[in-house]
Design a protein around this motif. Structure first.
Motif, mmCIF file in Angstrom:
data_model
loop_
_atom_site.group_PDB
_atom_site.id
_atom_site.type_symbol
_atom_site.label_atom_id
_atom_site.label_comp_id
_atom_site.label_asym_id
_atom_site.label_seq_id
_atom_site.Cartn_x
_atom_site.Cartn_y
_atom_site.Cartn_z
ATOM 1 N N TYR A 218 0.843 -1.192 0.000
ATOM 2 C CA TYR A 218 0.000 0.000 0.000
ATOM 3 C C TYR A 218 0.881 1.245 0.000
ATOM 4 N N SER A 261 -6.357 1.487 -0.841
ATOM 5 C CA SER A 261 -5.685 2.314 0.163
ATOM 6 C C SER A 261 -5.838 3.788 -0.193
ATOM 7 N N LEU A 274 -7.321 1.600 4.860
ATOM 8 C CA LEU A 274 -7.540 0.422 4.029
ATOM 9 C C LEU A 274 -9.029 0.107 4.026
#
Length: 413
Positions: A218, A261, A274
């Motif tokens: 992410y 994300s 998230l």
């Protein structure tokens, strides 16, 4: 007991000092010199709003310590109103009425100011929106304190409020809570042995994760470039109450292939959110300029529940963590499984964790600082190797001494 198991038992005890539950506050409304409403409770809020990029976002927060009774509060012989103001123009209102020998809460109202950029970053509107629920089940006889220590969640359009540690009394005879109490149903329900219900992320299944979570990658990127990098496999552990008032545990893995994300960064704050179809998980990192380190300060979750759960949504938040502390400009790395305890009902097991907020250069991690558990894992073979080397040296010295003694004394001519 294996070292992994003993570690998992030890870490929660070690982290209890960092666990923070929602703050309980006491409020009083007066009619002249007479107290007409007493309220003691903690409150957690979940508010969804639209960002400037037309995406949905959810913020989780608790009633803060500086919340105050608003001047709009007041009462008479038949009604009592408590308005609690906090933050940048937010409030929660409790409206009570008296009926013969009893009183009840008629409405719970929440007002949120989207213009508060600290709480609603990148909000597409700057309006004050108000939501009201008239389905709050709080009532008691006059001269009786209503008490409910259990969590109770009130759902409204884009807002959910969870009340806990509640003591309330409208029209008390004195300036303090009455000694006679009316206990809510959730508190008087007999306790039952703990049972375990393990499910995956999909609400329609009821099988435990068959392996460790997949490591997801992410990042948070702004107009100035990438400001946060994270790689981690996440397993969530939630303790909750079922509809038949049993205690159950929900365990599921965050699946990177269906998780998006987002986040934002400043010079001393960096957030990572998230999101998938059921769960929103928020991380907030901050900088300690005194020691030139960053750390994970806040963790929060909002997730929809499977059908056996009592309530439609689970929320948890801790705003006073000190996890993952690392030198600014470097990254935090931990190959070992690491537990992040958020509160007694929610924890995260992180696998193959690598994260760096702040001072990310060319979208690449800085020099990694390893977690203590990885250092311990490396230390053990070093200690064992040193012990074996010492043993070999002792045997060799003993052999040489023995051989020298065998040649000592007079020789035959």
């Amino acid at each position: 007991m294996s070292r992994a198991v003993s570690r998992r038992l030890f870490v929660p005890l070690l982290l209890l000092g960092f666990v923070q539950v929602a703050l309980m506050k006491t409020f009083e409304v007066k009619d002249g010199n007479k107290t007409c409403l007493l309220a003691e409770f903690s409150a957690n809020f979940s508010v969804s709003y639209e960002t400037t990029t037309k995406k949905g976002s959810t913020v989780l927060f608790s009633l803060p310590a500086d919340a105050q009774v608003n001047q709009d509060s007041g009462c008479n012989n038949m009604t009592a109103l408590l308005v609690v103001s906090f933050g940048g123009g937010h409030s929660v209102s409790l409206n009570f009425s008296r009926h013969d020998r009893s009183y009840k809460m008629d409405a719970l109202t929440v007002s949120c100011n989207e213009g508060d950029t600290a709480l609603f970053p990148n909000a597409s509107h700057i309006d004050l929106f108000v939501r009201t629920s008239r389905s709050v089940n709080i009532s008691a006889k006059v001269n009786t304190t209503y008490r409910c220590m259990s969590d109770s969640t009130v759902h409204m359009e884009n807002i959910s409020v969870t009340l806990s540690s509640v003591r309330m009394e409208a029209f008390p005879p004195d300036d303090d809570f009455s000694k006679t109490e009316s206990i809510c149903h959730a508190d008087v329900t007999p306790t039952v042995p703990t049972t375990t219900l393990v499910t995956t992320l999909a609400p329609t299944t009821a099988t435990p994760p068959t392996r460790n979570p997949v490591q997801g990658k992410y990042n948070v990127t702004t107009s100035n470039g990438t400001c946060l990098l994270a790689e981690m496999g996440l397993q969530l552990n939630i303790t909750y109450t079922t509809q038949d008032n049993k205690i159950a545990v929900k365990v599921f893995n965050i699946q990177p292939n269906i998780t998006t994300s987002s986040g934002n960064c400043s010079s001393d704050h960096a957030s990572l959110q998230l999101t998938d179809n059921w769960t929103k998980l928020n991380f907030l990192f901050v900088v300690n300029t005194t020691i030139n380190k960053f750390y994970l300060k806040e963790l929060s979750i909002s997730t929809s529940f499977v059908s056996p759960a009592k309530g439609k949504e689970f929320m948890a938040q801790n705003t006073s963590l000190t996890y993952l502390q690392t030198t600014l400009g470097k990254s935090y790395m931990c190959h070992s499984e690491q537990m992040l305890q958020v509160n007694p009902n929610f924890s995260i097991n992180a696998f193959e964790l690598h994260v760096q907020p702040f001072k990310v250069d060319n979208s690449k991690y800085g020099t990694a600082e390893e977690c203590q558990m990885d250092k311990d894992d490396m230390l053990i073979p070093i200690i064992v190797g040193a012990a074996l080397a010492g043993l070999v040296l002792i045997v060799l010295i003993a052999y040489l001494i023995g051989r020298k003694r065998s040649h000592a004394g007079y020789q035959t001519i």
